[in-house]
Scaffold this motif. Structure first.
Motif, short mmCIF file in Angstrom:
data_model
loop_
_atom_site.label_atom_id
_atom_site.label_comp_id
_atom_site.label_asym_id
_atom_site.label_seq_id
_atom_site.Cartn_x
_atom_site.Cartn_y
_atom_site.Cartn_z
N ILE A 26 36.42 36.13 41.46
CA ILE A 26 37.51 34.77 41.21
C ILE A 26 36.79 33.64 41.89
CG2 ILE A 26 39.67 33.69 41.78
CD1 ILE A 26 40.82 36.69 41.41
N ALA A 27 35.91 33.82 43.12
CA ALA A 27 35.65 32.69 43.59
C ALA A 27 34.22 32.12 42.79
CB ALA A 27 34.73 32.90 45.11
N ARG A 28 33.53 33.29 42.33
CA ARG A 28 32.44 32.82 41.29
C ARG A 28 33.18 32.06 40.03
NH1 ARG A 28 28.20 37.37 40.03
NH2 ARG A 28 30.01 38.45 39.22
N ASP A 29 34.30 32.51 39.41
CA ASP A 29 34.84 32.01 38.22
C ASP A 29 36.24 31.59 38.59
OD1 ASP A 29 35.56 31.23 35.67
OD2 ASP A 29 35.07 33.23 34.68
N PRO A 30 36.46 30.57 38.85
CA PRO A 30 37.78 30.22 39.31
C PRO A 30 38.78 29.89 38.22
CG PRO A 30 36.23 28.34 40.27
CD PRO A 30 35.50 29.50 39.40
N SER A 31 38.27 30.24 36.99
CA SER A 31 39.25 30.20 35.82
C SER A 31 40.10 31.50 35.97
CB SER A 31 38.66 30.10 34.37
OG SER A 31 37.69 31.03 34.24
N LEU A 32 39.59 32.51 36.67
CA LEU A 32 40.32 33.79 36.71
C LEU A 32 41.52 33.59 37.91
CD1 LEU A 32 37.29 36.08 36.87
CD2 LEU A 32 38.61 35.48 34.78
N LYS A 33 41.54 32.59 38.53
CA LYS A 33 42.28 32.60 39.59
C LYS A 33 43.84 32.93 39.18
CE LYS A 33 43.62 29.47 43.56
NZ LYS A 33 43.50 28.12 44.29
N GLU A 34 44.56 32.52 37.98
CA GLU A 34 45.80 32.80 37.65
C GLU A 34 46.11 33.95 36.89
OE1 GLU A 34 48.29 31.03 39.31
OE2 GLU A 34 46.86 29.87 40.32
N LYS A 35 45.06 34.62 36.75
CA LYS A 35 45.02 35.96 35.88
C LYS A 35 45.01 37.10 36.83
CE LYS A 35 42.24 33.56 32.31
NZ LYS A 35 41.15 33.34 31.42
N ALA A 36 45.27 38.26 36.02
CA ALA A 36 45.24 39.50 36.77
C ALA A 36 43.86 40.07 36.30
CB ALA A 36 46.15 40.67 36.00
N VAL A 37 43.13 40.43 37.69
CA VAL A 37 41.80 40.75 37.75
C VAL A 37 41.48 41.99 38.40
CG1 VAL A 37 39.54 40.09 38.35
CG2 VAL A 37 40.96 38.42 37.75
N VAL A 38 40.78 43.14 37.70
CA VAL A 38 40.37 44.12 38.37
C VAL A 38 38.78 44.47 38.39
CG1 VAL A 38 42.60 45.41 37.95
CG2 VAL A 38 40.71 45.71 36.37
N VAL A 39 38.37 45.10 39.36
CA VAL A 39 37.03 45.34 39.32
C VAL A 39 37.07 46.85 39.03
CG1 VAL A 39 34.74 45.74 40.42
CG2 VAL A 39 36.20 43.57 40.62
N ALA A 40 35.92 47.35 37.74
CA ALA A 40 36.31 48.61 37.63
C ALA A 40 34.64 49.33 37.23
CB ALA A 40 36.99 49.02 36.26
N GLY A 41 34.49 50.67 37.66
CA GLY A 41 32.95 51.01 37.40
C GLY A 41 32.46 50.85 36.11
N ASP A 42 33.22 51.19 35.05
CA ASP A 42 32.72 50.97 33.64
C ASP A 42 33.78 50.42 32.66
OD1 ASP A 42 31.58 50.85 31.36
OD2 ASP A 42 30.45 52.83 31.47
N CYS A 76 49.00 45.93 31.60
CA CYS A 76 48.76 44.56 31.47
C CYS A 76 47.78 44.52 30.40
CB CYS A 76 48.19 44.06 32.83
SG CYS A 76 47.75 42.16 32.62
N PRO A 77 48.12 44.45 29.25
CA PRO A 77 47.34 44.30 28.23
C PRO A 77 46.37 42.96 28.34
CG PRO A 77 49.40 44.57 27.13
CD PRO A 77 49.65 44.23 28.80
N SER A 78 46.60 41.83 28.99
CA SER A 78 45.64 41.06 29.04
C SER A 78 44.79 40.99 30.44
CB SER A 78 46.47 39.55 29.34
OG SER A 78 47.28 39.57 30.35
N LEU A 79 44.80 42.18 31.10
CA LEU A 79 44.14 42.33 32.23
C LEU A 79 42.52 41.92 32.00
CD1 LEU A 79 44.08 43.74 34.87
CD2 LEU A 79 43.41 45.71 34.08
N VAL A 80 42.15 41.39 33.03
CA VAL A 80 40.55 41.09 33.00
C VAL A 80 39.85 42.09 33.81
CG1 VAL A 80 38.80 39.36 33.95
CG2 VAL A 80 41.13 38.44 32.96
N VAL A 81 38.89 42.51 33.28
CA VAL A 81 38.22 43.98 33.66
C VAL A 81 36.79 43.44 33.87
CG1 VAL A 81 37.89 46.16 33.49
CG2 VAL A 81 39.71 45.70 32.27
N LEU A 82 36.38 43.66 35.20
CA LEU A 82 34.72 43.24 35.36
C LEU A 82 34.22 44.27 36.14
CD1 LEU A 82 35.64 39.71 37.10
CD2 LEU A 82 34.83 40.28 34.79
N LYS A 83 32.97 44.39 35.59
CA LYS A 83 32.02 45.37 36.37
C LYS A 83 31.62 45.02 37.90
CE LYS A 83 28.78 47.66 34.24
NZ LYS A 83 27.74 48.22 33.46
N PRO A 84 31.33 45.93 38.75
CA PRO A 84 30.96 45.31 40.03
C PRO A 84 29.64 44.76 40.17
CG PRO A 84 31.03 47.79 39.78
CD PRO A 84 31.65 47.41 38.60
N ASP A 85 29.29 43.78 40.83
CA ASP A 85 28.02 43.19 41.21
C ASP A 85 27.94 43.13 42.47
OD1 ASP A 85 26.15 41.17 41.58
OD2 ASP A 85 26.99 39.56 40.18
#
Length: 400
Positions: A26-42, A76-85
């Motif tokens: 979220i710090a890298r992409d502030p547009s995610l601040k008000e969204k449900a965000v998870v980090v997932a392996g794949d 949460c159908p609108s969930l933002v899913v990101l791969k780990p960095d």
């Protein structure tokens, strides 16, 4: 508060980054601040699991770490899913600790996202509460990373305090508060007590931290060894461990090497030697409870020319098979074919498995989840036809 702490000795902060992986994203992409965000392996893997979730995902949708990704998406159908960095997380972690060292040199990183800071001699910066507020606001403004902070006279109480208010909480926990605040809590919520230890304590009638604090030492020692005595001390708010800036530096590398009985040119033999060395390194890493992300091999040729080559992988490792595979990759890439006199393997920049990068164990969990159907099928076959119906090829080879 400052006078009170001066009488009691040390003033220790435990600084804990909130939902660290997700917060970095979220710090890298502030547009995610008000969204449900998870980090997932794949994100594409149906059997993937949630490795980290921000507080919107946790509190609004009930998504938690280790939840299957398909279930999280269902909630949460609108969930933002990101791969780990991991490069991002390591870089951010380094910046967090750099910021903390400006407050006090007595900093002990406990993992990628938490650390202990001794501010006993930091009177000139203000009261303990003012220093904690400065740290919290400073990290939020400069790195956009939210943290919770525990203030206490020792490390154990500081750790317990930082867990009490999340996100962005600051909690003071005095030793005199222990009976009222800690003792009523279930023993499994105590730092240092895992599920297995909690179950053992339950078998002798200990269900709360207060019951642990009052338990007979002899009985605890019979059940848990010296750790039982240590846990009772913690339950009474006693912890004399200093903040040790060198704690994470005590095991920088773990390695092993062997001089071969004759100069070897056959790759098969070299790989067999590497496998034995990997097993030795793995066993030592497990004894010291550390993991690493970097493997180094050493090759000494018959003319005594020696080379070392290393590579860093994304996820930490500890198992012999992983170490062997990485070492074999380096051997095949860098061995020039000349006769080899000595081989060595080392795990570089090792760090504590339990404390450092708590969330990384979830990646191994996810790998196991991918194989879950295979394990179930094998177990069913064994139950129907006997234990020997399926055996590892390596075991059969050794038997031959």
């Amino acid at each position: 508060m400052q006078k009170m702490y001066r009488k009691q000795g040390r003033i220790i902060l435990h600084v804990d980054c909130n939902s660290f992986f997700a917060s970095c994203e979220i710090a890298r992409d502030p547009s995610l601040k008000e969204k449900a965000v998870v980090v997932a392996g794949d994100p594409k893997e149906r059997k993937g699991i949630v490795l980290a979730a921000n507080y919107i995902a946790k509190r609004r949708f009930g998504i938690y770490t280790t939840m299957p990704l398909w279930e999280a998406k269902k909630k949460c159908p609108s969930l933002v899913v990101l791969k780990p960095d991991f490069s991002l997380y390591r870089e951010t972690s380094s910046k967090v600790f750099q910021f903390l060292r400006r407050i006090s040199p007595l900093l002990e990183p406990a993992s990628i996202d938490e650390g202990y800071l001794d501010i006993t001699e930091c009177d000139s910066l203000g009261s303990p509460l003012e220093i904690a507020e400065y740290i919290q606001q400073g990290l939020l403004q400069t790195l956009h990373i939210p943290v919770s902070i525990g203030i206490a006279p020792n490390k154990f109480l500081a750790k317990m305090a930082s867990e009490m208010k999340k996100p962005l909480g600051i909690t003071v926990l005095r030793k005199r508060d222990v009976p009222n605040i800690l003792w009523p809590l279930p023993v499994k919520e105590m730092h240092g007590v895992g599920d297995k230890t909690a179950k053992k304590l339950n078998t002798i009638g200990i269900f709360t931290i207060g019951e642990l604090a009052k338990a007979e030492e002899e009985r605890l020692q019979q059940l848990l060894g010296i750790n039982g005595i240590r846990l009772k001390e913690r339950a009474n708010g006693i912890d004399d461990r200093p903040v040790d800036p060198e704690a994470g530096e005590k095991w920088k590398s773990i390695g092993n090497s062997t001089t071969l009985p004759y100069n070897v040119t056959e790759e098969r033999i070299l790989l067999d030697v590497l496998r034995e060395l990997a097993q030795s390194v793995s066993e030592r890493m497990k004894r010291k409870r550390v993991v690493s992300s970097t493997v180094q091999i050493m090759i000494r040729y018959s003319n005594f020319q020696t080379i070392t080559r290393s590579k860093t992988w994304e996820n930490p490792f500890q198992e012999a098979e992983e170490i062997f595979q990485y070492a074999a990759y380096l051997l095949k890439k860098h061995w020039n074919g000349n006769p080899v006199r000595l081989l060595g393997i080392a795990a570089l920049d090792v760090f504590d498995k339990k404390a450092a990068m708590k969330q990384l164990d979830l990646f191994h969990y996810e790998e196991e989840a991918k194989r879950e159907a295979l394990w179930k099928t094998m177990e069913q076959l064994r139950q129907k036809f006997g234990e020997d119906i399926i055996r590892r090829g390596a075991n059969l080879f050794q038997q031959d």
